[in-house]
Design a protein around this motif. Structure first.
Motif, PDB file in Angstrom:
ATOM      1  N   UNK A   4      31.589  43.263   5.506  1.00  0.00           N
ATOM      2  CA  UNK A   4      30.681  43.544   4.384  1.00  0.00           C
ATOM      3  C   UNK A   4      29.813  44.754   4.684  1.00  0.00           C
ATOM      4  N   UNK A   5      29.505  44.965   5.964  1.00  0.00           N
ATOM      5  CA  UNK A   5      28.692  46.141   6.321  1.00  0.00           C
ATOM      6  C   UNK A   5      29.223  46.744   7.617  1.00  0.00           C
ATOM      7  N   UNK A   6      28.827  47.991   7.822  1.00  0.00           N
ATOM      8  CA  UNK A   6      29.297  48.722   9.010  1.00  0.00           C
ATOM      9  C   UNK A   6      28.126  49.511   9.594  1.00  0.00           C
ATOM     10  N   UNK A   7      28.051  49.538  10.914  1.00  0.00           N
ATOM     11  CA  UNK A   7      27.057  50.404  11.574  1.00  0.00           C
ATOM     12  C   UNK A   7      27.830  51.400  12.450  1.00  0.00           C
ATOM     13  N   UNK A   8      27.667  52.669  12.147  1.00  0.00           N
ATOM     14  CA  UNK A   8      28.390  53.721  12.882  1.00  0.00           C
ATOM     15  C   UNK A   8      27.504  54.249  14.007  1.00  0.00           C
ATOM     16  N   UNK A   9      27.993  54.126  15.226  1.00  0.00           N
ATOM     17  CA  UNK A   9      27.224  54.577  16.406  1.00  0.00           C
ATOM     18  C   UNK A   9      28.157  55.330  17.343  1.00  0.00           C
ATOM     19  N   UNK A  10      28.942  56.244  16.806  1.00  0.00           N
ATOM     20  CA  UNK A  10      29.994  56.863  17.609  1.00  0.00           C
ATOM     21  C   UNK A  10      29.499  58.024  18.471  1.00  0.00           C
ATOM     22  N   UNK A  11      28.242  58.435  18.289  1.00  0.00           N
ATOM     23  CA  UNK A  11      27.673  59.431  19.188  1.00  0.00           C
ATOM     24  C   UNK A  11      28.258  60.819  19.025  1.00  0.00           C
ATOM     25  N   UNK A  12      28.276  61.550  20.116  1.00  0.00           N
ATOM     26  CA  UNK A  12      28.692  62.951  20.072  1.00  0.00           C
ATOM     27  C   UNK A  12      29.507  63.275  21.316  1.00  0.00           C
ATOM     28  N   UNK A  13      30.244  64.374  21.230  1.00  0.00           N
ATOM     29  CA  UNK A  13      31.066  64.783  22.381  1.00  0.00           C
ATOM     30  C   UNK A  13      30.764  66.235  22.737  1.00  0.00           C
TER      31      UNK A  13
END
Ligand code: NAP
Length: 309
Positions: free
Chosen positions: A106-115
């Motif tokens: 139902x919900x998503x939290x995006x925490x993919x950061x940086x490269x």
């Protein structure tokens, strides 16, 4: 396809992800995290974290990530060390594909950061992962008693250079200006180190190598275009990072550099999709601010889910 529709899927680990996991687990949302094949994010490549409150002696990056993960798992965060391949955010429940399996939430939290960003100059591709690296913690020990270059003028460059003095006989920081973004304390630690030399007003024009690997760099003075050759057997690029958002395929609004934009608190341009940490942050980019934003995103997701009833 997994049968259950989850309340929240967290994509990415690191301080933002694990903190979002901790808070949403404690809110009994039974969160599922896809932590990535290299879970823990950039801090897994950091030797000492000296500025996270509560650790007077400092703490190693991997150790902190392990503790954050353990803490979140204790409250029920389910973690899979897998990468998300793509998502479909066109309708709720949102879909997330991992190794070909479809998960819904139902919900998503995006925490993919940086490269890390590479310089992209001549000779670089051939030496990537050999003589040229973006991670001193990973590769520094290969350059015992050798001369290395660090490119950049921010905290990362100072940190990498100082760390490399453990192994290298000499470390030269090459920076394109004579003004440094690095914090005073980290700049001074580097500049006062007997093994470190700083060359300002220099960019790397190309890398030089032979059959045995990297041999040097051609440096250019951007003020007049003059060049010089410098010998080195290792080089570390520390010129910043770019957000990891490719898997989103432009479904979430970003700025021109690809950083996800917040629309309402930590919510993105899509209802029920939140983002936290370096994938959003163009300004602070600290472990403590990422953790704080992960907490905010989890609280925002919890409230948003409540409002859907
Ligand atoms: P940064 O602060 O953005 O610095 C990047 C540096 O690379 C700048 O000096 C920049 O030069 C230079 N640069 C950028 N593109 C370049 C290019 N194409 N060629 C040559 N030089 C180039 O990045 P960062 O050092 O990775 O730090 C990012 C954030 O993480 C910061 O907020 C920093 O405080 C934080 N951080 C904190 C710690 C710590 O506290 N322990 C450690 C590492 C990082 P210009 O200045 O000329 O633009």
């Amino acid at each position: 396809m997994e049968e259950d529709v989850r309340n929240v899927i967290i994509i990415g680990s690191g301080p933002a992800g694990y903190t979002a996991g901790l808070y949403s687990a404690r809110a009994l949302l039974e969160p599922l995290m896809f932590a990535g094949y290299m879970s823990g994010g950039q801090l897994m490549l950091t030797s000492d974290i000296e500025n996270f409150p509560g650790y007077p002696e400092g703490i190693g990056g991997p150790e902190m990530m392990m503790q954050l993960r353990e803490q979140a798992e204790r409250f029920g965060l389910e973690v899979h060390d897998k990468n998300v391949e793509r998502v479909d955010l066109s309708e709720i429940p949102y879909k997330v594909w991992v190794e070909g399996v479809e998960y819904r939430s139902k919900s998503i939290i995006i925490c993919t950061g940086a490269e890390s960003i590479w310089l992209g100059v001549e000779g670089e591709d051939a030496q990537k992962g050999r003589g040229i690296s973006t991670c001193a913690t990973c590769d520094g020990a290969f350059f015992r008693d050798e001369e290395v270059i660090v490119v950049g003028g921010g905290d990362s460059a100072m940190e990498e250079a100082t760390f490399l003095t453990r192994f290298a006989s000499k470390v030269t920081i090459v920076h394109r200006r004579d003004v440094f973004r690095a914090s005073k304390v980290m700049y001074e630690r580097a500049v006062n180190h007997p093994k470190i030399e700083i060359k300002t007003h220099r960019t790397v024009k190309s890398w030089l190598s032979d059959d045995n690997g990297l041999t040097g760099a051609v440096l250019e003075d951007p003020r007049d275009g003059s060049t010089e050759t410098m010998n080195c057997s290792g080089a570390f690029i520390a010129i910043g990072h770019k957000p990891i958002t490719k898997f989103l395929e432009n479904q979430v609004e970003t700025d021109d550099s690809g950083y996800i934009l917040h629309k309402r608190n930590t919510m993105t341009s899509i209802e029920g999709v939140f983002a936290a940490g370096d994938v959003v942050d163009t300004r602070y980019r600290q472990a403590i601010t990422a953790a704080g934003m992960g907490c905010q995103a989890a609280i925002d997701a919890e409230k948003w889910l409540e409002d859907q009833h």
